[in-house]
Design an enzyme around this catalytic site. Structure first.
Site, PDB file in Angstrom:
ATOM      1  N   ASP A  34       0.981  -1.454  -0.029  1.00 38.87           N
ATOM      2  CA  ASP A  34       0.042   0.171  -0.046  1.00 38.87           C
ATOM      3  C   ASP A  34       0.966   0.813   0.258  1.00 38.87           C
ATOM      4  OD1 ASP A  34      -1.809  -2.023   0.395  1.00 38.87           O
ATOM      5  OD2 ASP A  34      -2.865  -1.271   2.611  1.00 38.87           O
ATOM      6  N   GLU A  36       3.667   1.847  -1.103  1.00 35.59           N
ATOM      7  CA  GLU A  36       4.586   1.853  -2.677  1.00 35.59           C
ATOM      8  C   GLU A  36       3.309   2.478  -3.699  1.00 35.59           C
ATOM      9  OE1 GLU A  36       7.469  -1.722  -3.533  1.00 35.59           O
ATOM     10  OE2 GLU A  36       5.970  -2.399  -2.707  1.00 35.59           O
ATOM     11  N   PHE A  37       2.253   2.291  -3.117  1.00 33.54           N
ATOM     12  CA  PHE A  37       0.745   1.915  -4.059  1.00 33.54           C
ATOM     13  C   PHE A  37       0.874   3.743  -3.835  1.00 33.54           C
ATOM     14  CE2 PHE A  37      -3.148   3.713  -5.388  1.00 33.54           C
ATOM     15  CZ  PHE A  37      -3.172   2.659  -6.484  1.00 33.54           C
ATOM     16  N   GLU A 113     -27.454 -16.215 -13.729  1.00 38.64           N
ATOM     17  CA  GLU A 113     -26.329 -15.654 -12.563  1.00 38.64           C
ATOM     18  C   GLU A 113     -27.484 -15.073 -11.806  1.00 38.64           C
ATOM     19  OE1 GLU A 113     -25.964 -11.989 -15.270  1.00 38.64           O
ATOM     20  OE2 GLU A 113     -25.176 -13.071 -16.772  1.00 38.64           O
ATOM     21  N   LYS A 115     -29.355 -11.938  -9.044  1.00 36.22           N
ATOM     22  CA  LYS A 115     -29.564 -11.149  -8.698  1.00 36.22           C
ATOM     23  C   LYS A 115     -29.270 -10.291  -7.916  1.00 36.22           C
ATOM     24  CE  LYS A 115     -33.993  -9.140 -10.234  1.00 36.22           C
ATOM     25  NZ  LYS A 115     -33.519  -8.030  -9.165  1.00 36.22           N
ATOM     26  N   ASP A 117     -28.191  -7.653  -5.596  1.00 36.54           N
ATOM     27  CA  ASP A 117     -29.924  -6.071  -5.202  1.00 36.54           C
ATOM     28  C   ASP A 117     -28.825  -4.729  -5.126  1.00 36.54           C
ATOM     29  OD1 ASP A 117     -31.534  -5.080  -3.853  1.00 36.54           O
ATOM     30  OD2 ASP A 117     -31.660  -6.438  -1.867  1.00 36.54           O
ATOM     31  N   ARG A 136     -30.408   4.415 -13.936  1.00 36.35           N
ATOM     32  CA  ARG A 136     -30.621   3.825 -14.336  1.00 36.35           C
ATOM     33  C   ARG A 136     -32.516   4.891 -15.750  1.00 36.35           C
ATOM     34  NH1 ARG A 136     -35.943   1.532 -14.076  1.00 36.35           N
ATOM     35  NH2 ARG A 136     -36.882   0.276 -15.609  1.00 36.35           N
ATOM     36  N   TYR A 225     -23.078  -7.474 -15.434  1.00 35.19           N
ATOM     37  CA  TYR A 225     -24.095  -8.690 -16.311  1.00 35.19           C
ATOM     38  C   TYR A 225     -24.341  -7.872 -17.668  1.00 35.19           C
ATOM     39  CZ  TYR A 225     -27.615  -4.934 -13.857  1.00 35.19           C
ATOM     40  OH  TYR A 225     -28.237  -3.888 -14.448  1.00 35.19           O
ATOM     41  N   LYS A 292     -31.203 -16.248 -17.892  1.00 31.46           N
ATOM     42  CA  LYS A 292     -31.357 -15.657 -19.579  1.00 31.46           C
ATOM     43  C   LYS A 292     -30.916 -16.697 -20.214  1.00 31.46           C
ATOM     44  CE  LYS A 292     -28.530 -11.251 -17.329  1.00 31.46           C
ATOM     45  NZ  LYS A 292     -27.950 -10.290 -17.405  1.00 31.46           N
ATOM     46  N   LYS A 316     -36.880 -14.361  -7.586  1.00 31.32           N
ATOM     47  CA  LYS A 316     -36.715 -13.088  -6.995  1.00 31.32           C
ATOM     48  C   LYS A 316     -37.208 -14.620  -6.251  1.00 31.32           C
ATOM     49  CE  LYS A 316     -38.045  -9.314  -6.880  1.00 31.32           C
ATOM     50  NZ  LYS A 316     -37.103  -7.748  -6.406  1.00 31.32           N
ATOM     51  N   CYS A 410     -36.203   9.095  30.103  1.00 29.20           N
ATOM     52  CA  CYS A 410     -34.961   7.925  30.073  1.00 29.20           C
ATOM     53  C   CYS A 410     -35.469   6.389  30.924  1.00 29.20           C
ATOM     54  CB  CYS A 410     -34.009   9.234  30.173  1.00 29.20           C
ATOM     55  SG  CYS A 410     -32.592   7.733  30.101  1.00 29.20           S
ATOM     56  N   CYS A 413     -32.290   7.025  33.995  1.00 22.97           N
ATOM     57  CA  CYS A 413     -32.998   7.560  34.777  1.00 22.97           C
ATOM     58  C   CYS A 413     -33.747   8.625  35.600  1.00 22.97           C
ATOM     59  CB  CYS A 413     -31.346   8.403  34.455  1.00 22.97           C
ATOM     60  SG  CYS A 413     -31.495   9.525  32.882  1.00 22.97           S
ATOM     61  N   CYS A 428     -31.854  11.489  25.461  1.00 26.97           N
ATOM     62  CA  CYS A 428     -31.827  11.459  27.135  1.00 26.97           C
ATOM     63  C   CYS A 428     -30.924  12.788  27.511  1.00 26.97           C
ATOM     64  CB  CYS A 428     -31.101  10.476  27.994  1.00 26.97           C
ATOM     65  SG  CYS A 428     -30.836  10.542  29.810  1.00 26.97           S
ATOM     66  N   CYS A 434     -27.076  10.347  33.934  1.00 28.55           N
ATOM     67  CA  CYS A 434     -27.652   8.919  33.658  1.00 28.55           C
ATOM     68  C   CYS A 434     -25.894   7.995  33.254  1.00 28.55           C
ATOM     69  CB  CYS A 434     -28.123   9.410  32.251  1.00 28.55           C
ATOM     70  SG  CYS A 434     -28.823   7.705  31.005  1.00 28.55           S
TER      71      CYS A 434
HETATM   72  S1  IVH Z   1     -30.208  -8.487 -16.407  1.00 32.42           S
HETATM   73  C1  IVH Z   1     -33.144  -6.386 -19.488  1.00 32.42           C
HETATM   74  N1  IVH Z   1     -28.642  -9.530 -14.780  1.00 32.42           N
HETATM   75  O1  IVH Z   1     -32.507  -6.362 -12.173  1.00 32.42           O
HETATM   76  C2  IVH Z   1     -33.110  -6.286 -18.316  1.00 32.42           C
HETATM   77  N2  IVH Z   1     -30.150  -7.948 -14.251  1.00 32.42           N
HETATM   78  O2  IVH Z   1     -35.462  -5.900 -12.831  1.00 32.42           O
HETATM   79  C3  IVH Z   1     -31.078  -6.409 -17.821  1.00 32.42           C
HETATM   80  N3  IVH Z   1     -29.936  -6.867 -11.560  1.00 32.42           N
HETATM   81  O3  IVH Z   1     -32.389  -3.523 -12.430  1.00 32.42           O
HETATM   82  C4  IVH Z   1     -31.037  -6.427 -16.756  1.00 32.42           C
HETATM   83  N4  IVH Z   1     -28.804  -8.416 -10.861  1.00 32.42           N
HETATM   84  O4  IVH Z   1     -30.544  -3.452 -12.232  1.00 32.42           O
HETATM   85  C5  IVH Z   1     -29.874  -8.432 -15.396  1.00 32.42           C
HETATM   86  N5  IVH Z   1     -27.246 -10.434 -12.753  1.00 32.42           N
HETATM   87  C6  IVH Z   1     -28.012  -9.497 -13.365  1.00 32.42           C
HETATM   88  C7  IVH Z   1     -29.154  -8.531 -12.351  1.00 32.42           C
HETATM   89  C8  IVH Z   1     -29.727  -7.543 -12.842  1.00 32.42           C
HETATM   90  C9  IVH Z   1     -29.514  -7.366 -10.650  1.00 32.42           C
HETATM   91  C10 IVH Z   1     -31.130  -5.523 -12.035  1.00 32.42           C
HETATM   92  C11 IVH Z   1     -30.837  -4.597 -12.658  1.00 32.42           C
HETATM   93  C12 IVH Z   1     -32.406  -4.216 -13.355  1.00 32.42           C
HETATM   94  C13 IVH Z   1     -33.035  -5.249 -12.163  1.00 32.42           C
HETATM   95  C14 IVH Z   1     -34.328  -6.192 -13.174  1.00 32.42           C
END
Ligand code: IVH
Length: 672
Positions: A34, A36-37, A113, A115, A117, A136, A225, A292, A316, A410, A413, A428, A434
């Site tokens: 770190d 050196e960086f 893949e 999803k 969050d 978005r 993704y 997909k 989901k 409180c 106290c 408080c 307290c």
């Molecule tokens: S593909 C045409 N892949 O989920 C949409 N989305 O409702 C293509 N998300 O707002 C999205 N992980 O931000 C894709 N592996 C993943 C994802 C992903 C999370 C989110 C994405 C999007 C929402 C879709």
């Protein structure tokens, strides 16, 4: 150094720093220390200051932030950012599969893949260079948050490898790693600040902040993704993602089963079930899995509905959730007096652990959910350590149930609670009477980042408090061996150690002593800033609201808290007592030589070559006179100190932002 030499060095350093950044953050395989960086980064910063016209918008120095965005510009997406349709069962996955089979020709393969969050992001690259990162928004138009996104170190500023299209957009999800999210909340707790509710909203809020250095400090991360480009460089989604990996993006690892090619529903379900069970082992939150169609030609055949692609679907997960009885609501009193309501639950097993308590955050949260003691409640566990109560099962509400009345006094106290305007928490105000506040303050006082008193821990503090030997941190310095030796678990050696630790702590520098006092909102950084600006405790105690907010990065809330602290007589007395005991309450004289406050609250950018001083001397003069040096011009800069050969771009930027441009002689007048 000539301009040509500087350009060569800047290019070489930038390349090397980005290479190390990639090794460290994307590959998790650091190749240099770190230190050196940091040295290389400092050298680059210095060169960019000296030759501002050579500083690049995508320089590795942008990763630490500092630029301010007052208003995020609107961006029209090149490709609309759509959403995914959601499913919750195997049957719905089967329906999806048969729909796809009807509409697409040939053998089918799917990519599964996670999803993630977090927050969707679209990042555009032209000729291998990041040109724009947008949220978005409504799917058609988003906001340009490039400055903030550049602080995320797993997002390349320049694409690596080869074979990438001249122009393409990478889509991905920015998230708050749980390790960093929980650390941020722990820090907020020690500083008496309200906690953030969940990682996703906090990531989203962070990305909209004006000051990119705060964004940089939060350690956000990103998985990609999707790759969008006019000319395809792969036949299918899976290979596209692999390509993006070779271009330096962080992609899910196949060997960790974070991405999988599947041929059948059974394989898809295996992936879904695997992550349903294992998702809590990840350092980020996922809310499901995305399936997909792999082949791009088949994707085209399937096309889109108005909102989402027909070639993909999200499965989901329901949040790990149970119902249990809310036995009662009690309160915790923190060291700053902040009151946190706690739900005491009938113990219940949730995502592998037994849950007995959950934080309810504040009175508004209880009112919003209409929580009542005796209710059957839903308890959910996300990525945070502490589970949360999300709703009440009203069907099971007992007939005699009564609305919950939040404490007015409180619980420890009995002092009447206060709630400041605009704040979520009750406090408080009985700071010095307290018990949990007294103990909490002393524990904070001796903690590692504060006075760091060796031989004295929380348990001993509790013991000494109960024995009536200490009531305030100042009492620690009156302790004697005669008082300590008769106590339980106190041997001669441990007493000797403790007294030595207490004596040694008298050398702890002023900024840590100030932090140790435990003034609300005066964390380590704020303490440092106050000490550097004001130098002595007397100056701090004498400063009024106006003087405090005039200091760099001190706002109304901090100023108010400092004033309140010193308006309490017992606090002033304690500070005096600590001072008499020999603690450090000022910056040592040698550090202060030549110090003034003539430039207090003013920030400077130095550029070009000067006649009477070197750039380093000028920097020192700015700091010695209470001013601040910054690397690049922003709306916060007060002066551009301009020498000869200053680049035109810097001048233009200063003029655009209304930053005053001053000469060396004008500067000398300012500090004379
Ligand atoms: S593909 C045409 N892949 O989920 C949409 N989305 O409702 C293509 N998300 O707002 C999205 N992980 O931000 C894709 N592996 C993943 C994802 C992903 C999370 C989110 C994405 C999007 C929402 C879709």
């Amino acid at each position: 150094m000539t301009s040509t030499e500087a350009r060569q060095r800047i290019d070489a350093l930038s390349k090397e720093l980005e290479d190390h950044n990639y090794s460290y953050y994307v590959l998790s395989n650091p190749t240099i220390s770190d230190y050196e960086f940091d040295m290389m980064l400092k050298e680059l910063e210095k060169l960019e200051e000296e030759f501002p016209e050579l500083a690049h918008v995508n320089s590795p120095t942008k990763r630490v932030g500092g630029d301010i965005t007052k208003k995020f510009a609107e961006v029209v997406h090149d490709y609309p950012m759509m959403s995914l349709s959601n499913t919750y069962s195997k049957e719905e996955i089967e329906d999806f599969e048969s729909r796809v089979r009807k509409l697409a020709d040939g053998e089918l393969e799917y990519v599964c893949e996670l999803k993630y969050d977090g927050v969707a992001i679209g990042i555009k690259y032209v000729n291998g260079e990041l040109v724009r990162a947008a949220t978005r928004g409504d799917g058609v138009k988003g906001e340009d948050i490039s400055t903030n996104v550049k602080t995320i170190r797993t997002i390349p500023m320049y694409v690596r490898g080869e074979g990438y299209p001249e122009e393409f957009e990478i889509r991905g999800e920015i998230f708050f790693p749980l390790k960093h999210f929980n650390a941020l909340n722990a820090q907020r707790e020690t500083e008496g600040e309200a906690l953030f509710a969940n990682p996703r909203n906090t990531a989203s809020g962070t990305l909209k902040m004006q000051d990119s250095s705060v964004v940089a400090s939060r350690n956000l991360d990103c998985y990609l993704y999707g790759v969008y480009s006019p000319q395809r460089v792969a036949d299918n989604h899976f290979n596209s993602v692999q390509n993006a990996g070779s271009w330096g993006f962080k992609i899910p690892k196949r060997e960790d089963n974070m991405i999988r090619l599947c041929k059948s529903i059974d394989e898809i379900m295996e992936f879904i079930n695997y992550w349903e069970e294992k998702r809590h082992t990840l350092d980020f939150e996922i809310d499901g899995v995305v399936i997909k169609v792999n082949n791009y030609l088949q994707q085209e055949e399937l096309g889109y509905t108005a909102k989402s692609p027909r070639w993909a679907i999200a499965y989901k997960y329901k949040a790990a959730e149970v119902t249990t009885r809310l036995e009662n609501i009690t309160y915790q009193v923190g060291r700053t007096g902040a009151i946190t309501p706690v739900a005491n639950l009938k113990p219940v097993l949730l995502a592998g652990t037994t849950v007995k308590r959950a934080s309810l955050h504040n009175a508004d949260q209880i009112a919003k959910l209409d929580l009542r003691e005796g209710d059957e409640v839903y308890v959910e566990k996300g990525g945070e350590i502490i589970p949360k109560v999300t709703a009440v099962d009203l069907d099971k509400r007992p007939a005699d149930s009564q609305p919950f009345v939040y404490a007015t006094h409180c619980p420890e106290c009995n002092t009447e609670l206060i709630r400041l305007e605009g704040e979520a928490l009750h406090y408080c105000p009985n700071e010095n009477g307290c018990p949990p506040q007294i103990k909490g303050k002393m524990e904070h006082f001796i903690s590692r980042k504060a006075m760091d008193i060796e031989g004295l821990g929380s348990e001993t503090i509790e013991q000494l408090h109960e024995a009536g030997l200490i009531r305030t941190p100042a009492d620690i310095y009156d302790l004697t061996a005669d008082q300590l030796l008769p106590l339980e678990r106190m041997a001669e050696k441990s007493v000797e150690n403790m007294l030595k630790g207490i004596e040694d702590s008298k050398q702890v520098p002023f900024e840590r002593v100030l932090f140790a006092l435990g003034i609300r909102y005066v964390g380590e950084t704020v303490a440092k800033k106050l000490v550097r600006a004001l130098h002595t405790i007397e100056a701090l105690m004498a400063a009024d609201q106006e003087a405090l907010v005039a200091l760099d990065e001190i706002g109304d809330r901090i100023a108010q808290s400092v004033l309140e602290y010193f308006s309490v007589e017992t606090n002033r007395e304690m500070v005096l007592k600590l001072k008499e005991a020999g603690l450090q309450f000022e910056i040592p004289a040698e550090q202060l030589e030549g110090q003034t406050q003539k430039l207090a609250g003013q920030s400077f950018v130095i550029s070009g070559v000067f006649t009477n001083h070197s750039r380093d001397e000028l920097k020192q003069l700015i700091e010695q006179n209470g001013g601040k040096n910054t690397g690049s011009i922003s709306a916060k800069t007060n002066f551009l100190l301009a020498g000869e050969n200053m680049g035109p771009s810097k001048r233009q930027k200063a003029e655009k932002l209304g930053v005053e441009i001053i000469s060396e002689s004008r500067f000398e007048e300012m500090i004379a």
